[in-house]
Motif scaffolding. Structure first.
Motif: not given
Length: 250
Positions: A15-17, A19, A86-87, A89-91, A93-94
């Motif tokens: 779900r994101g960085w 994880d 992190a930013a 990867v978070d973007a 992840a969806p």
């Protein structure tokens, strides 16, 4: 294939960085590739390194603008701030992420090397050696074609066989029986003795001016002509032919 904490029927969803951090730490992986579950041409791929002190560095073609929007760039860049990594990867992840161990590759002339092998109807017909100074060997991202003959010689010198490398690609292609042509990314380990399959690409045949391997059944043909020949094995080559219309030729 490279070990992955996100493969298998019971694999967790990333779900994101946070994880990615937890999964790689739990698996003892300090160097990984983070990839989109469905992508091409290294879009959204990050080669991530974590030091013993916890510092993070990522090499990628992803460009992030001040507004946080992501773009696929032809310039490979490095991010050394975990906040930036992190930013990104978070973007991503969806859209679904896959994480795999970053395997050390063989080297040719000081550059990391791997192989793109095209398999048509179950047979390895074309191969190109790709080399790069970055972890991303894609030719459009600054990678260069290496010396395939030298790579074959290195495999032999290490006690391996070139035919075994091609057979690995053919076995990988057989996992996708509904696809007549795939491009297999074959990763030779340091020393050129062992191999891993990094990816199997549905659109891995864009290799201009590359003709078939000797003995591969596509000698003298590029990847597209080889596919046509496989589809219509009894059709004569049409290049250079003329058709009579009665008053003129075309």
């Amino acid at each position: 294939v490279p070990a992955s904490p996100t493969s298998g029927a019971r694999a967790p969803v990333v779900r994101g960085w946070a994880d990615v951090r937890a999964l790689t730490a739990g698996a003892g992986m300090r160097r990984v590739f983070v990839k989109l579950a469905h992508g091409s041409s290294a879009s959204g791929v990050l080669a991530v390194e974590t030091t013993g002190a916890g510092r993070v560095r990522a090499t990628t073609s992803v460009e992030r603008d001040p507004a946080g929007r992501l773009f696929n760039s032809l310039r490979v860049r490095r991010y050394t701030s975990e906040r930036e990594v992190a930013a990104i990867v978070d973007a991503l992840a969806p859209d679904g992420l896959h994480v795999e161990r970053w395997l050390p590759k063989a080297v040719q002339d000081g550059r990391a090397a791997d192989l793109r092998v095209v398999v048509i109807d179950g047979r390895a017909t074309h191969a190109v050696l790709r080399t790069s100074r970055s972890p991303l060997t894609n030719l459009h991202l600054g990678g260069a074609r290496g010396d395939l003959d030298a790579a074959r010689a290195a495999i032999t010198a290490a006690g391996g066989r070139w035919t075994d490398a091609l057979e690995v690609c053919e076995r990988a292609a057989a996992a996708f029986p509904g696809t007549r042509c795939v491009g297999v990314d074959l990763l030779p380990a340091s020393g050129w003795r062992r191999f891993a399959v990094g990816e199997v690409n549905a659109f891995g045949d864009l290799l201009p001016r590359l003709t078939g391997l000797p003995g591969g059944g596509a000698e003298g043909l590029d990847t597209y002509a080889a596919q046509v020949a496989a589809l219509f094995p009894r059709t004569p080559h049409l290049t250079g032919t003329t058709r009579t219309t009665g008053t003129s030729t075309a």
